[in-house]
Design an enzyme around this catalytic site. Structure first.
Site, mmCIF file in Angstrom:
data_model
loop_
_atom_site.group_PDB
_atom_site.id
_atom_site.type_symbol
_atom_site.label_atom_id
_atom_site.label_comp_id
_atom_site.label_asym_id
_atom_site.label_seq_id
_atom_site.Cartn_x
_atom_site.Cartn_y
_atom_site.Cartn_z
ATOM 1 N N LEU A 162 -8.005 -48.740 95.625
ATOM 2 C CA LEU A 162 -7.988 -47.916 94.417
ATOM 3 C C LEU A 162 -7.617 -48.784 93.205
ATOM 4 O O LEU A 162 -8.330 -48.817 92.203
ATOM 5 C CB LEU A 162 -6.980 -46.759 94.584
ATOM 6 C CG LEU A 162 -6.770 -45.863 93.365
ATOM 7 C CD1 LEU A 162 -8.050 -45.119 92.995
ATOM 8 C CD2 LEU A 162 -5.649 -44.838 93.645
ATOM 9 N N GLU B 299 -6.991 -51.577 90.401
ATOM 10 C CA GLU B 299 -7.811 -52.661 89.819
ATOM 11 C C GLU B 299 -6.934 -53.492 88.897
ATOM 12 O O GLU B 299 -5.828 -53.067 88.527
ATOM 13 C CB GLU B 299 -8.984 -52.045 89.043
ATOM 14 C CG GLU B 299 -9.877 -51.225 89.958
ATOM 15 C CD GLU B 299 -11.148 -50.728 89.288
ATOM 16 O OE1 GLU B 299 -11.304 -50.912 88.056
ATOM 17 O OE2 GLU B 299 -11.986 -50.158 90.009
ATOM 18 N N PRO B 300 -7.435 -54.658 88.471
ATOM 19 C CA PRO B 300 -6.589 -55.485 87.604
ATOM 20 C C PRO B 300 -6.108 -54.732 86.365
ATOM 21 O O PRO B 300 -4.987 -54.933 85.911
ATOM 22 C CB PRO B 300 -7.511 -56.651 87.224
ATOM 23 C CG PRO B 300 -8.490 -56.736 88.350
ATOM 24 C CD PRO B 300 -8.684 -55.333 88.844
ATOM 25 N N GLY C 18 28.275 -61.419 101.046
ATOM 26 C CA GLY C 18 28.761 -62.467 100.147
ATOM 27 C C GLY C 18 27.701 -63.530 99.921
ATOM 28 O O GLY C 18 26.505 -63.223 99.849
ATOM 29 N N GLU D 134 2.304 -46.705 95.978
ATOM 30 C CA GLU D 134 1.904 -45.298 96.222
ATOM 31 C C GLU D 134 2.383 -44.379 95.098
ATOM 32 O O GLU D 134 2.790 -43.241 95.350
ATOM 33 C CB GLU D 134 2.462 -44.775 97.551
ATOM 34 C CG GLU D 134 2.500 -45.772 98.665
ATOM 35 C CD GLU D 134 1.264 -45.744 99.534
ATOM 36 O OE1 GLU D 134 0.531 -44.756 99.480
ATOM 37 O OE2 GLU D 134 1.045 -46.731 100.240
ATOM 38 N N GLU E 292 8.341 -43.971 88.078
ATOM 39 C CA GLU E 292 8.133 -43.342 86.762
ATOM 40 C C GLU E 292 7.130 -42.201 86.891
ATOM 41 O O GLU E 292 7.323 -41.103 86.354
ATOM 42 C CB GLU E 292 7.619 -44.376 85.742
ATOM 43 C CG GLU E 292 8.654 -45.404 85.289
ATOM 44 C CD GLU E 292 8.899 -46.505 86.307
ATOM 45 O OE1 GLU E 292 8.140 -46.595 87.307
ATOM 46 O OE2 GLU E 292 9.846 -47.285 86.118
HETATM 47 C C1 LIG Z 1 2.647 -55.095 97.893
HETATM 48 C C2 LIG Z 1 1.715 -54.133 97.230
HETATM 49 C C3 LIG Z 1 0.770 -53.458 97.986
HETATM 50 C C4 LIG Z 1 -0.134 -52.594 97.360
HETATM 51 N N1 LIG Z 1 -1.115 -52.002 98.130
HETATM 52 C C5 LIG Z 1 -2.074 -51.262 97.508
HETATM 53 C C6 LIG Z 1 -3.182 -50.745 98.264
HETATM 54 O O1 LIG Z 1 -3.268 -50.911 99.492
HETATM 55 N N2 LIG Z 1 -4.160 -50.074 97.611
HETATM 56 C C7 LIG Z 1 -4.106 -49.858 96.252
HETATM 57 O O2 LIG Z 1 -5.037 -49.244 95.723
HETATM 58 N N3 LIG Z 1 -3.066 -50.320 95.517
HETATM 59 C C8 LIG Z 1 -2.051 -51.024 96.107
HETATM 60 N N4 LIG Z 1 -1.013 -51.526 95.378
HETATM 61 C C9 LIG Z 1 -0.974 -51.287 93.941
HETATM 62 C C10 LIG Z 1 0.093 -50.280 93.518
HETATM 63 O O3 LIG Z 1 -0.286 -48.997 93.942
HETATM 64 C C11 LIG Z 1 0.212 -50.424 91.995
HETATM 65 O O4 LIG Z 1 0.857 -51.665 91.752
HETATM 66 C C12 LIG Z 1 0.978 -49.288 91.377
HETATM 67 O O5 LIG Z 1 0.244 -48.091 91.461
HETATM 68 C C13 LIG Z 1 1.303 -49.567 89.889
HETATM 69 O O6 LIG Z 1 0.162 -49.974 89.193
HETATM 70 P P1 LIG Z 1 0.205 -51.310 88.304
HETATM 71 O O7 LIG Z 1 0.759 -52.380 89.144
HETATM 72 O O8 LIG Z 1 -1.119 -51.523 87.692
HETATM 73 O O9 LIG Z 1 1.268 -51.006 87.173
HETATM 74 P P2 LIG Z 1 0.982 -50.237 85.752
HETATM 75 O O10 LIG Z 1 0.171 -49.010 86.011
HETATM 76 O O11 LIG Z 1 0.454 -51.237 84.790
HETATM 77 O O12 LIG Z 1 2.446 -49.844 85.364
HETATM 78 C C14 LIG Z 1 3.388 -50.772 84.801
HETATM 79 C C15 LIG Z 1 4.672 -50.001 84.479
HETATM 80 O O13 LIG Z 1 4.399 -48.953 83.538
HETATM 81 C C16 LIG Z 1 4.786 -47.691 84.060
HETATM 82 N N5 LIG Z 1 3.872 -46.635 83.646
HETATM 83 C C17 LIG Z 1 2.520 -46.647 83.688
HETATM 84 N N6 LIG Z 1 2.033 -45.474 83.274
HETATM 85 C C18 LIG Z 1 3.097 -44.687 82.957
HETATM 86 C C19 LIG Z 1 3.258 -43.357 82.497
HETATM 87 N N7 LIG Z 1 2.210 -42.561 82.267
HETATM 88 N N8 LIG Z 1 4.520 -42.894 82.279
HETATM 89 C C20 LIG Z 1 5.600 -43.679 82.514
HETATM 90 N N9 LIG Z 1 5.502 -44.945 82.982
HETATM 91 C C21 LIG Z 1 4.278 -45.442 83.197
HETATM 92 C C22 LIG Z 1 4.740 -47.875 85.590
HETATM 93 O O14 LIG Z 1 5.551 -46.926 86.262
HETATM 94 C C23 LIG Z 1 5.248 -49.310 85.711
HETATM 95 O O15 LIG Z 1 6.659 -49.326 85.652
HETATM 96 C C24 LIG Z 1 -0.064 -52.373 95.975
HETATM 97 C C25 LIG Z 1 0.925 -53.018 95.206
HETATM 98 C C26 LIG Z 1 1.788 -53.907 95.818
HETATM 99 C C27 LIG Z 1 2.819 -54.611 94.978
#
Ligand SMILES: Cc1cc2nc3c(=O)[nH]c(=O)nc-3n(C[C@H](O)[C@H](O)[C@H](O)COP(=O)(O)OP(=O)(O)OC[C@H]3O[C@@H](n4cnc5c(N)ncnc54)[C@H](O)[C@@H]3O)c2cc1C
Length: 382
Positions: A127, A129-130, A341, A365, A369
């Site tokens: 799901l 993306e960058p 420690g 997941e 936030e």
């Molecule tokens: C080890 C690992 C395994 C993963 N496995 C999967 C996988 O199998 N499949 C998959 O699809 N994804 C996977 N992910 C991705 C993960 O689901 C995302 O990293 C997560 O959903 C957050 O997206 P982002 O990293 O783009 O952060 P962003 O969406 O850029 O968020 C950055 C910060 O802004 C906050 N933020 C963003 N929008 C809001 C809002 N509306 N209100 C308040 N705060 C907000 C977020 O809470 C966060 O603190 C994985 C991530 C990791 C680290």
């Protein structure tokens, strides 16, 4: 609500915990150092029937013999023994297998599920993306209709198992005009042409669970490998993440329990000023605070499992449980580093690994936030 376990649940929980502590836990430190999925652990999970808990008998699972409470116990024990193995196993059987089971055609299920249940195939769920994580409706990977199927173009990032998966459930925009209703879920053969994988990312924790990116450049998906109807992908993804949140509660509770038990053991063995540090109230209270929070988190998570078993809607409760359990795990792991420690800061003891592993919980997941946003919406309206 009945808080008691049935004799079958109790026997299963004990046997699975025993298996995890004997087979999986002793390898956890080495798995973390190796930085790759343990195939030995995978094989042991297959032999123990872990993957069977998630799917009906006709796809190789145990059908009606399992329930959410049993699954909760198994997930907690596995996360306690090796959180990295838990993450990869859950991504394969749950995040990938779940949408196929709940939304796929009979043909789709028969084609893809037996491989996941037997453990011969590894799945992933694409799901993120960058440029689209929390804002999942903003994904850019697109699917173009061609005779007999679809071609995918775009990029996925941060995907558990991407470096090693055989196939994945991938979300792509099939109708840009339809917004949320223009996203479709595809089962993509990741060994096929038009698919490239990034090298595994170097991560803070959960190093035995490979995470990476996927690039699609015209990857072909036949019509029969669309999950449900075109356009239903976004709702399917949100439903999949609800199951994922329930599992992430168990992830947090498992790690916190492992940290707590290690902290108790160390506190009774480590001596300072002529006595075990466990005699100091400052140390006792840290461990007591862990116990209070772990038991609270477990009660919430078991309630969610029970609600699922009763067929009740539990999305809000799943968000509450996930938020508390995953944040609680970070607090507990941090307290236990303090109990250890200076040694807690070294790789000679597991405390630092628990803290590194636990830190994914409030991110994956659905971040803490976004959970708070969902809970607020349920409480106060949109
Ligand atoms: C080890 C690992 C395994 C993963 N496995 C999967 C996988 O199998 N499949 C998959 O699809 N994804 C996977 N992910 C991705 C993960 O689901 C995302 O990293 C997560 O959903 C957050 O997206 P982002 O990293 O783009 O952060 P962003 O969406 O850029 O968020 C950055 C910060 O802004 C906050 N933020 C963003 N929008 C809001 C809002 N509306 N209100 C308040 N705060 C907000 C977020 O809470 C966060 O603190 C994985 C991530 C990791 C680290």
């Amino acid at each position: 609500m009945d808080y008691g376990l049935t004799p079958a649940q109790e026997a299963f929980g004990r046997a699975f915990e025993d298996f995890c502590q004997k087979q999986i836990a002793p390898r956890a430190a080495a798995v973390d150092r190796a930085g790759e999925l343990s195939r030995e652990n995978w094989k042991d999970l297959v032999d123990m029937g872990f993957f069977k808990l998630y799917h009906p008998a006709k796809y190789g699972g145990v059908g009606e013999d399992t329930d959410f409470v049993m699954r909760a116990m198994a997930e907690e024990s596995l996360a306690k023994a090796c959180a990295a193995t838990f993450l990869s196993a859950g991504a394969s059987i749950g995040l990938c297998g779940g949408p196929i089971l709940h939304h796929g055609s009979e043909k789709l299920k028969a084609k893809w599920l037996p491989g996941l249940v037997s453990g011969e195939k590894i799945g992933c769920f694409g799901l993120t993306e960058p440029d689209a994580g929390t804002d999942a409706a903003n994904i850019r990977t697109r699917a173009e209709k061609v005779p007999g199927g679809w071609k995918l173009y775009g990029e996925k990032a941060l995907i558990t198992n991407a470096p090693i998966a055989d196939f994945g459930v991938v979300m792509a925009v099939s109708d840009a005009e339809a917004k949320h209703f223009g996203v479709t879920a595809f089962v993509v053969d990741l060994h096929g042409p038009g698919v490239e994988r990034s090298a595994p990312y170097r991560k803070m924790g959960l190093r035995g669970s490979p995470t990476g990116g996927l690039v699609f450049d015209g990857a072909f998906v036949p019509d029969e490998d669309v999950v449900g109807e075109p356009g239903a992908g976004f709702i399917q993804a949100m439903q999949t993440l609800e199951f994922g949140r329930i599992s992430m509660s168990h992830f947090g509770i498992g790690i916190a329990e492992a940290a707590f038990e290690a902290g108790c053991k160390y506190a009774t063995e480590r001596r300072a000023f002529g006595k075990p540090i466990a005699t100091k109230q400052a140390i006792q209270f840290k461990l007591v605070d862990c116990k209070v929070e772990i038991d609270t988190a477990r009660l919430m998570a078991r309630k969610v499992a029970w609600m699922k078993d009763e067929g009740m809607a539990c999305a809000d409760m799943a968000s509450i449980s996930k938020t508390f359990a995953t944040e609680m795990a970070v607090r507990c792991a941090d307290r236990v580093v303090q109990v250890f420690g200076g040694w807690g800061y070294t790789e000679d003891f597991p405390a630092e690994r628990f803290l590194r592993d636990a830190r994914l919980g409030p991110i994956g997941e659905g971040t803490s936030e976004i959970q708070r946003e969902l809970i607020a919406r349920a409480l106060l309206g949109d």
